[in-house]
Enzyme design. Structure first.
Site, PDB file in Angstrom:
ATOM      1  CE  LYS A  66      -4.048   1.937   2.403  1.00 34.74           C
ATOM      2  NZ  LYS A  66      -5.068   1.697   3.466  1.00 34.74           N
ATOM      3  CB  SER A  89      -8.373   3.524   2.260  1.00 30.98           C
ATOM      4  OG  SER A  89      -7.498   3.021   3.274  1.00 30.98           O
ATOM      5  CB  SER A 104      -8.849   0.655   5.360  1.00 29.71           C
ATOM      6  OG  SER A 104      -9.580   1.827   5.088  1.00 29.71           O
TER       7      SER A 104
END
Lengths: 94, 581
Positions: B133, B211, B235
């Protein structure tokens, strides 16, 4: 030790404050912190953010969240603030 | 209740002193400097080895799980170069549609793979290509968190969690798309949606989850073997559930946050998004453990053996849970959804004054109803299956004050933290926050009194969960994304079924369970045993060309990798407030 409990709201109701009153609070608070919203367009639907929508969001936030938290009355001798509750539990239960 | 022992106390104080002695740093000037102002001191990776497993006759090495690929690599049946090339080929072919990555390191990944193949000393994850990420610092590789604020920022050290994976031999394949500053599903900073759900790559109406959107899509689409995410309000678990993956949101402190761009100090949790429970255990084994650079990770119970937790167990010749398990079911978990009204409600034009006020009104559409109905049916089968594996299923009530303390308003107590973290940027130019600005402004409006009361309330919430729920059960069902994030408790998410009616093509249905502090092994035991007797986690989405007729919405249907483009639908302030973490 008394248990915490939800209490009924006292004092002025945030929902009764006018937009103008809340706008004055928001603007004053942001000015105190040095944050300037006037760099945003005033009212532009296609912009990622504009002053109208940011202020509307802030007003609604103020009409709900502070009062809801204040209404949850806590015993002053109750639990201290704990920003890492899971860790505090682990540190005390090893 | 015992006292913290002296060793733990000294460890924590030493770490806190070390942190305090570092050069002053804020996020204000990170983008303008690449220099490290934080030492990369950390505890060495604990040695571990992955199990030898059966390797399916996969047509494509990219289809292999982490543990299957590691087995094949150790046996010499597959090279790291072949594995990385397989992932790169899928990225080259499909990521123009998926938009899971915002940066791919073709040459560097291949170079690393060649070195892995040539090396005689191999880490347990040697040659495994991972998607990271884009809020994890990666030395020499841009780290943007999809925000204007970090445009052009290149850190010169690795986040501890990634460094441990790297030390175990993993290869950095690329950085993934995410909601700006880890808020919503992946968008550009101005709110244009990017990443799609691998199960519905042509539909703008099927969320990839966020996210950690790109991290989920990269793994579900077999462009990476596994990935990392962060969770402040769902998330990791939400995108895992949305895309048929197994995700672990560990307890606060179990994985170091050092070198990960913060959204909050008290609710951010790094963890893996994986293809199954065994891979999640392998990833978490590498990522977890104390880190002197993050005091939150010190003085905690020893890291359990996650790989032992997912080892198969049979009793009376049948798959079984490793240990007796009391499984709690909270109210509402099995309730049928309310049928939609016969007359569909008129489309509501969002009222600007509604932004930030409360949770959105429930979706009463037929589509939502069908999906909710399928979810409840899948949950019933899930519980029956877990009972057959030996779980004792027990109905439990919500803990005291649950609805108040997990409400939208108490969830907002997190907002001042993000506002403080980014205060210099807010003072400099609020336009840097793009579509995400509103919660940052709202966080500036809460007083210290409300923040402190919110922190006191969190301890009350944890105590009530422990006393009212975990005194009776070992794990408990979840139906909302953030209550356990508020108090730092661990969660596992994994697929429990599929439904095809709401979107016209099969979409995964996910289940989520929570446990006591630092009991990730309990959650992995449950998920691994369930996955021995089900195959939902093995199902793979078809490639985008095979799904072209499903959910086609017109524009933006093609593109080349790395060309991150708008999909024509933008998140606005309403979406950010309603979907954001």
């Amino acid at each position: 030790m008394p248990e915490p409990h939800a209490a009924s709201s006292g004092g002025a109701q945030a929902v009764d404050l006018t937009d103008e009153e809340l706008d004055a609070y928001i603007s004053t608070r942001l000015t105190l912190l040095g944050v300037d919203l006037t760099v945003l367009p005033e009212d532009e639907e296609d912009a990622p953010a504009d002053q109208r929508r940011i202020m509307a969001s802030a007003r609604r936030f103020l009409r709900s969240t502070p009062a809801a938290i204040a209404d949850y009355a806590l015993d002053p001798l109750g639990p201290p603030p704990t920003i890492y509750p899971a860790e505090v539990h682990a540190w005390n239960h090893e | 209740m015992g006292e913290v022992n002296r060793r733990q106390f000294l460890e924590r104080m030493t770490a806190l002193s070390a942190t305090a002695a570092m050069a002053p740093q804020t996020l204000a000037n990170l983008p303008s400097r690449s220099g490290s102002r934080v030492g990369a001191r950390r505890t060495a990776l604990r040695p571990f080895s992955l199990p030898d497993v059966h390797i399916p006759q996969a047509a494509d090495p990219a289809d292999l799980t982490v543990v299957e690929a590691a087995t094949a690599l150790r046996r010499g049946e597959l090279s790291a170069v072949e594995l990385v090339e397989a992932c790169l080929e899928r990225i080259e072919r499909w990521d123009g549609q998926y938009q899971a990555f915002n940066l791919v390191r073709e040459e560097a990944a291949l170079e690393h793979a060649r070195a892995a193949d040539a090396s005689s000393s191999r880490g347990p994850l040697a040659g495994i290509p991972l998607a990271i990420k884009d809020n994890y610092f990666t030395a020499g590789v841009p780290t943007t968190a999809n925000s204007f604020i970090f445009e052009g920022f290149t850190p010169d050290f690795d986040a501890t969690a990634w460094a441990r994976l790297r030390d175990a031999g993993a290869i950095l394949l690329g950085k993934t798309q995410m909601g700006p500053l880890a808020t919503t599903a992946a968008t550009t900073p101005t709110g244009e949606r990017t990443t799609v759900n691998a199960w519905a790559p042509h539909s703008d109406d099927v969320s990839p989850g966020g996210s950690s959107s790109g991290s989920a899509t990269a793994v579900a689409s077999r462009m990476a073997a596994s990935s990392t995410g962060t969770q402040t309000g769902g998330s990791i678990t939400n995108p895992s559930n949305a895309q048929g993956l197994t995700g672990i949101k560990p307890t606060m402190g179990r994985v170091s946050l050092h070198g990960i761009l913060p959204l909050t100090y008290t609710r951010d949790h790094p963890g893996p998004l994986a293809r199954d429970a065994v891979d999640a255990a392998a990833m978490l084994t590498a990522m977890a453990g104390p880190d002197p650079a993050d005091p939150r990770s010190l003085g905690l119970p020893a890291v359990p053996d996650y790989l032992a937790a997912v080892r198969p167990v049979d009793r009376a010749g049948a798959p079984a849970l490793r240990r007796p398990l009391r499984l709690g079911v909270l109210p509402g978990f099995l309730d049928d959804p309310e049928p939609p009204p016969e007359t569909p409600p008129e489309d509501e034009t969002p009222d600007a004054d509604r932004v930030g006020s409360a949770l959105p009104p429930p979706d009463r559409s037929q589509t939502r109803y069908r999906r909710d109905l399928a979810t409840v049916r899948a949950r019933r089968v899930l519980l029956r299956t877990l009972e057959e594996l030996g779980a004792d299923v027990i109905e439990v009530e919500f803990p005291a004050d649950w609805s108040t303390l997990t409400s939208f308003n108490f969830n907002n107590v997190r907002l001042p933290e993000r506002s403080e973290i980014f205060l210099e940027h807010l003072r400099d130019d609020v336009r840097k926050f793009g579509v995400s600005l509103s919660p940052w402004i709202n966080g500036l409006l809460l007083s210290g009194a409300e923040y402190v009361r919110g922190q006191r309330a969190r301890l009350i919430l944890l105590r009530s969960i422990l006393e009212d729920v975990f005194s009776r059960v070992d794990v408990v069902t979840q139906t909302a994304p953030f209550p356990f994030d508020m108090v730092g408790l661990p969660l596992v998410a994994f697929p429990i079924g599929f439904e095809a009616e709401s979107a016209g093509s099969p979409l995964p249905i996910g289940g989520t369970f929570g446990a006591e502090p630092y009991a990730e092994d309990r959650l992995l035991e449950l998920a691994a045993a369930y996955q021995r007797v089900t195959d939902w986690h093995r199902r793979q989405p078809a490639d985008p060309d095979a799904l072209r007729d499903v959910g086609e919405t017109g524009d933006n249907r093609s593109g080349s990798r790395g060309d991150v483009r708008s999909r024509g639908r933008r998140l606005d302030l309403f979406d950010v407030m309603e979907q954001g973490q």
